[in-house]
Design a protein around this motif. Structure first.
Motif, short mmCIF file in Angstrom:
data_model
loop_
_atom_site.label_atom_id
_atom_site.label_comp_id
_atom_site.label_asym_id
_atom_site.label_seq_id
_atom_site.Cartn_x
_atom_site.Cartn_y
_atom_site.Cartn_z
N TYR A 81 0.99 -1.11 -0.04
CA TYR A 81 0.24 0.03 0.07
C TYR A 81 0.73 1.28 0.09
O TYR A 81 0.59 2.26 -0.87
CB TYR A 81 -0.93 -0.11 1.30
CG TYR A 81 -1.76 1.09 1.34
CD1 TYR A 81 -3.17 0.98 0.62
CD2 TYR A 81 -1.66 2.42 2.14
CE1 TYR A 81 -3.93 1.98 0.53
CE2 TYR A 81 -2.45 3.34 1.92
CZ TYR A 81 -3.57 3.53 1.43
OH TYR A 81 -4.38 4.32 1.58
N THR A 85 1.63 4.95 -2.46
CA THR A 85 0.89 6.24 -1.79
C THR A 85 2.15 7.10 -1.15
O THR A 85 1.70 7.69 0.04
CB THR A 85 -0.14 5.81 -0.95
OG1 THR A 85 0.32 5.03 0.21
CG2 THR A 85 -1.33 5.42 -1.71
N LEU A 231 -5.58 2.25 -5.83
CA LEU A 231 -3.98 2.70 -6.04
C LEU A 231 -3.50 2.95 -7.46
O LEU A 231 -3.93 1.87 -8.39
CB LEU A 231 -3.21 1.47 -5.24
CG LEU A 231 -3.49 1.45 -3.82
CD1 LEU A 231 -2.48 -0.03 -3.14
CD2 LEU A 231 -3.02 2.66 -2.82
#
Length: 365
Positions: A81, A85, A231
């Motif tokens: 993740y 980001t 994403l």
């Protein structure tokens, strides 16, 4: 405390006040998100333990794998993740803080699979057989875990006016969006039921896991296209690409394995067909022989009968040694009268010879 308002106006559910924090302990907040993820893991352990017994696998080794999958899966999910980001984090602590969410399921799956693979290699276990046990367990964990996104008001979709739309507060005003967390949760629940139903009918190790990859990938690929917080890698939705690759790989593997097993299935059917043919071939001549033998004998008799031409009547002069037998023989009166004088002496001699033979053989007339 992280309170939010959620509504489903089309379903008559309005102004649900959702507090992300359950309680505080030692000055730290305990969040619903973490508790829901933990409940998903517990449910997965129960499911995997049940299937492990059905598959006659070692439950102790299964728990070891589960421990490794969780230990490596959670960091893997966070790393996956964070990699997409990076601009949102100001410190290393922000990167490793998972209490506010920010876990990617594909990162957890990749890291967990690698940990299980290494363990199976070391212990010389069948990697694919254990993956078949893990697949339904992972799906039920995903089904439950998606409700953590609901509490955090994340993983929602774009704007919509559908009857089941979800209203959340963004920028100080209510916005109606797709409840994509709910879509995926329901999709995973259906997939879990499907895998549980076909688990006993699996034909090769790894089949259940491959179906899981295809099923989840198909749903994720479609639902990901609706999400507003995907994403991204440039203009590409990363999870949508990964999901599509999983679907393609699953289809290819299923087709290849099906073709490999087609000759085996044909070989299992062929002997039965050949046996039936042999039985038919063997039975046909028997039936023909039974039918034609009497007819052939009758034809031969019919052909030979006209050739027999009696030259003169033949008189049998051997008389039975008992009166009863003499009574049964009916001689023509004319023949007896003419031959009586000539055969009297011969008949007496024949009778004496017959009696002598009967005495020798021990027969009684």
């Amino acid at each position: 405390m992280g309170t939010g308002m959620i509504s489903f106006p089309g379903l008559g559910i309005n102004n649900l006040e959702i507090n992300r924090v359950i309680f505080r302990i030692f000055g730290q907040n305990v969040y619903w998100y973490g508790v829901i993820i933990a409940l998903g893991i517990i449910a997965a352990i129960f499911v995997a333990s049940y299937l492990c017994k059905k598959a006659n696998l070692d439950s102790d080794k299964l728990f070891n794998m589960f421990f490794l999958a969780v230990i490596f899966g959670i960091p893997g999910a966070r790393i996956y993740y964070v990699l997409f980001t990076l601009d949102y984090y100001n410190s290393f602590w922000d990167m490793i803080n998972i209490r506010d969410g920010g876990l990617a399921i594909y990162g957890a799956i990749i890291a967990g699979l690698l940990a299980i693979l290494v363990y199976c290699k070391i212990k010389k276990l069948n990697f694919w057989a254990y993956l078949d046990v893990f697949a339904p367990a992972v799906l039920i964990a995903q089904c439950i875990g998606r409700w953590g996104n609901f509490v955090n008001q994340e993983a929602f979709g774009g704007l919509t006016n559908l009857p089941w739309r979800m209203e959340i507060i963004l920028g100080g005003e209510a916005v109606a969006v797709h409840p994509t967390f709910l879509y995926e949760s329901l999709w995973n629940l259906v997939g879990f039921i499907l895998l549980m139903c076909i688990f006993k009918r699996r034909r090769w190790n790894g089949q259940i896991f491959v179906i899981y990859a295809g099923w989840y990938g198909l749903g994720r690929m479609i639902i990901e296209g609706l999400r507003a917080d995907s994403l991204m890698l440039g203009q590409i939705r990363v999870s949508q690409i990964v999901a599509g690759l999983c679907v393609i790989a699953a289809i290819v593997i299923l087709i290849v394995n099906a073709k490999k097993r087609m000759p085996e299935a044909a070989a299992a059917v062929q002997p039965a067909e050949e046996t039936e043919k042999e039985e038919i071939k063997i039975d046909e001549p028997k039936e023909t022989a039974e039918v034609t033998a009497p007819e052939a004998a009758a034809e031969e008799t019919a052909e030979e009968a006209p050739e027999e031409t009696p030259e003169a009547p033949v008189v049998d002069v051997i008389e039975a040694p008992s009166k009863g037998f003499e009574a049964e023989i009916e001689e023509p009166e004319e023949t007896v009268a003419e031959a009586a004088a000539e055969t009297a002496a011969i008949a007496e001699e024949a009778e004496e010879k017959i009696k002598e033979e009967v005495v020798k053989d021990g027969e009684v007339n």
